[in-house]
Design an enzyme around this catalytic site. Sequence first.
Site, short mmCIF file in Angstrom:
data_model
loop_
_atom_site.label_atom_id
_atom_site.label_comp_id
_atom_site.label_asym_id
_atom_site.label_seq_id
_atom_site.Cartn_x
_atom_site.Cartn_y
_atom_site.Cartn_z
N CYS A 71 56.11 38.60 58.32
CA CYS A 71 56.07 40.05 58.13
C CYS A 71 56.07 40.74 59.50
O CYS A 71 55.26 40.42 60.36
CB CYS A 71 54.81 40.43 57.37
SG CYS A 71 54.59 42.20 57.21
N CYS A 77 49.19 45.92 60.67
CA CYS A 77 48.54 46.13 59.37
C CYS A 77 47.17 45.46 59.31
O CYS A 77 46.20 46.06 58.84
CB CYS A 77 49.47 45.60 58.28
SG CYS A 77 48.68 45.09 56.79
N CYS A 80 46.77 40.36 56.93
CA CYS A 80 47.05 38.91 56.94
C CYS A 80 46.73 38.35 58.32
O CYS A 80 47.62 38.04 59.11
CB CYS A 80 48.51 38.64 56.64
SG CYS A 80 49.01 39.05 54.98
N GLN A 284 41.00 39.01 38.79
CA GLN A 284 41.36 38.24 39.99
C GLN A 284 42.71 38.70 40.53
O GLN A 284 43.66 38.92 39.79
CB GLN A 284 41.41 36.74 39.64
CG GLN A 284 40.12 36.20 39.06
CD GLN A 284 39.03 36.03 40.12
OE1 GLN A 284 39.26 36.23 41.30
NE2 GLN A 284 37.83 35.69 39.68
N TYR A 314 27.65 36.95 35.87
CA TYR A 314 28.56 37.76 36.71
C TYR A 314 29.97 37.61 36.13
O TYR A 314 30.90 37.18 36.81
CB TYR A 314 28.52 37.32 38.17
CG TYR A 314 27.15 37.31 38.80
CD1 TYR A 314 26.66 38.44 39.43
CD2 TYR A 314 26.36 36.17 38.76
CE1 TYR A 314 25.39 38.43 40.02
CE2 TYR A 314 25.09 36.15 39.33
CZ TYR A 314 24.62 37.29 39.97
OH TYR A 314 23.38 37.27 40.54
N ASP A 380 29.42 33.38 39.04
CA ASP A 380 30.53 33.83 39.89
C ASP A 380 30.17 35.18 40.51
O ASP A 380 30.76 36.21 40.19
CB ASP A 380 31.81 33.94 39.03
CG ASP A 380 33.03 34.35 39.83
OD1 ASP A 380 32.98 34.30 41.07
OD2 ASP A 380 34.05 34.70 39.21
N CYS A 407 33.14 33.44 46.29
CA CYS A 407 34.21 33.98 47.14
C CYS A 407 33.72 34.15 48.58
O CYS A 407 34.40 34.76 49.39
CB CYS A 407 34.74 35.30 46.57
SG CYS A 407 33.45 36.53 46.36
N1 SAH Z 1 33.82 36.01 36.76
C1 SAH Z 1 34.64 37.20 36.77
C2 SAH Z 1 34.19 38.29 37.71
C3 SAH Z 1 33.64 37.90 39.05
S1 SAH Z 1 33.38 39.24 40.17
C4 SAH Z 1 36.10 36.83 36.98
O1 SAH Z 1 36.41 35.71 37.37
O2 SAH Z 1 36.96 37.66 36.75
C5 SAH Z 1 31.67 39.50 40.09
C6 SAH Z 1 31.20 40.33 38.91
O3 SAH Z 1 29.78 40.42 38.98
C7 SAH Z 1 31.71 41.76 38.88
O4 SAH Z 1 32.33 41.98 37.65
C8 SAH Z 1 30.44 42.61 39.01
O5 SAH Z 1 30.48 43.80 38.25
C9 SAH Z 1 29.37 41.68 38.48
N2 SAH Z 1 27.99 41.90 38.94
C10 SAH Z 1 27.57 42.31 40.17
N3 SAH Z 1 26.22 42.30 40.24
C11 SAH Z 1 25.78 41.85 39.03
C12 SAH Z 1 24.47 41.59 38.48
N4 SAH Z 1 23.39 41.81 39.22
N5 SAH Z 1 24.39 41.12 37.23
C13 SAH Z 1 25.51 40.90 36.49
N6 SAH Z 1 26.76 41.13 36.95
C14 SAH Z 1 26.89 41.60 38.19
#
Ligand code: SAH
Length: 452
Positions: A71, A77, A80, A284, A314, A380, A407
Amino acid sequence: MNENDLVELDIENFSNLGYGIARNDGIVVFVEGACPQDKVTAKITKVNKNYANAIIKEVLFPSPNRIQPFCAMQKVCGACQMQFIDYDYQLKLKKQIVQDAINKIGGLDIEVKDVVPSPETKEYRCKIQYPISQTKVSGRILAGYYKPQTHEVVNIKHCPIQPSICDEIIEFIRNKAFDFGISGYIEKTHAGDLRHVVMRVSKSTGKVLVTLVTNSKKVFERLEDFAKCIYEEFEKVSGVCVNLNPKKTNVIFGDETVLLAGEDFVEEKLLNKTFKIGADTFFQVNPKSAENIFKYVKDYITDNFEEPVILDAYAGMATIGICVSDCAKKVVSVELNKQSCEKARQCLKTNSIENIEIHNFDTAQYLKHTKRKFDIIITDPPRKGSTKEALDEFLRLGKKELIYVSCNPATLARDLKYLCEKGCTVKSIQPFDMFPHTYHVENVAIITLPQS
Ligand code: SAH
């Protein structure tokens, strides 16, 4: 060593934020845009107590892993950071980033596995959020990314890491907005109409949901006409929404989203399950890589458990829970965000799933009040990781294993350290590349809980 000094440096390692690491006078120097095995002349930009920052003035001997970025905007930018490094070597560096975090932050002696590459290294990014501004004199729309460490919009005509249809849509918006009397937002004066253009692309259908974020309290007629014009121009655009965000804020989305043309979602498919993604729904960013992660989790569960009861903490729109629901007796999904829970409930209907419960709660709060126990806990959390409170609840209610999808290697390592102190063992850590050419890396850690 002082600011503005020119120093010769051998780049020895790579930091978790994408900087080359060298040593000068026994002090660690983080060098922007440098690759391990480079020899460079660098200018010191800042001297802190225990480390310094520098930028490259000249590459004296390039690392054998340096390549020409594909790029032209790579340096300006800033999105990346690693595009000038050969992809296979990027994966090696990411593995090292995770390994360093696990050893140094986690204090754990576990060997991290090789990084699973992203199935696509170009056009993989399916969520695009372009800030909008306008030129001072002619008032033409600027759309792109902020120049690093500024709020100055860099006009980006072509971005090779996002589907090419996005370039076409943005170019159309740039050229046509003026005809509809829609101006670009000026952050300094809080004036102008269009603040952001957000696009969500489906990899399975190729369709795009376009959202125009405006600096207005209400939808106005010119905006409505403009939205319809975008919708009619592109067959691939599934719908155009407007999000109203009249506040002085850096947050992209305001509270209200209005559909102006077509449908207010795109449909994505992961592991044969259908997800309807809205304008401001978390989903995602790289669906093909996400599918690899979810398949890894699902295969692990299928191979090691029979009809487990699973907690999906989460959960977002219960994406992981939905993907593993076929091999579970029951999935209990906990998510803080109300809209995501609503989307999750719709997804259950779309996919005719009956063994998932959706709970709109803070993870720790929900768990404190449940009497249930779980064979597997999938967690997650966002980049800041889990709270100790939530981890304590996992320890109390988890019967066998914890699958930690992360992540952020640093917070994963911190949380693993805590769990190991409480008697857990880490079975494996598998990194995945979800964001090629950036320093980001996802991980799935499988942890045996002390009760088992
Ligand atoms: N597992 C999902 C989302 C992961 S992102 C996927 O793969 O698509 C993390 C998520 O945690 C977000 O949706 C956010 O709103 C939620 N989150 C953040 N703090 C939280 C908490 N204290 N309790 C429950 N969910 C929470």
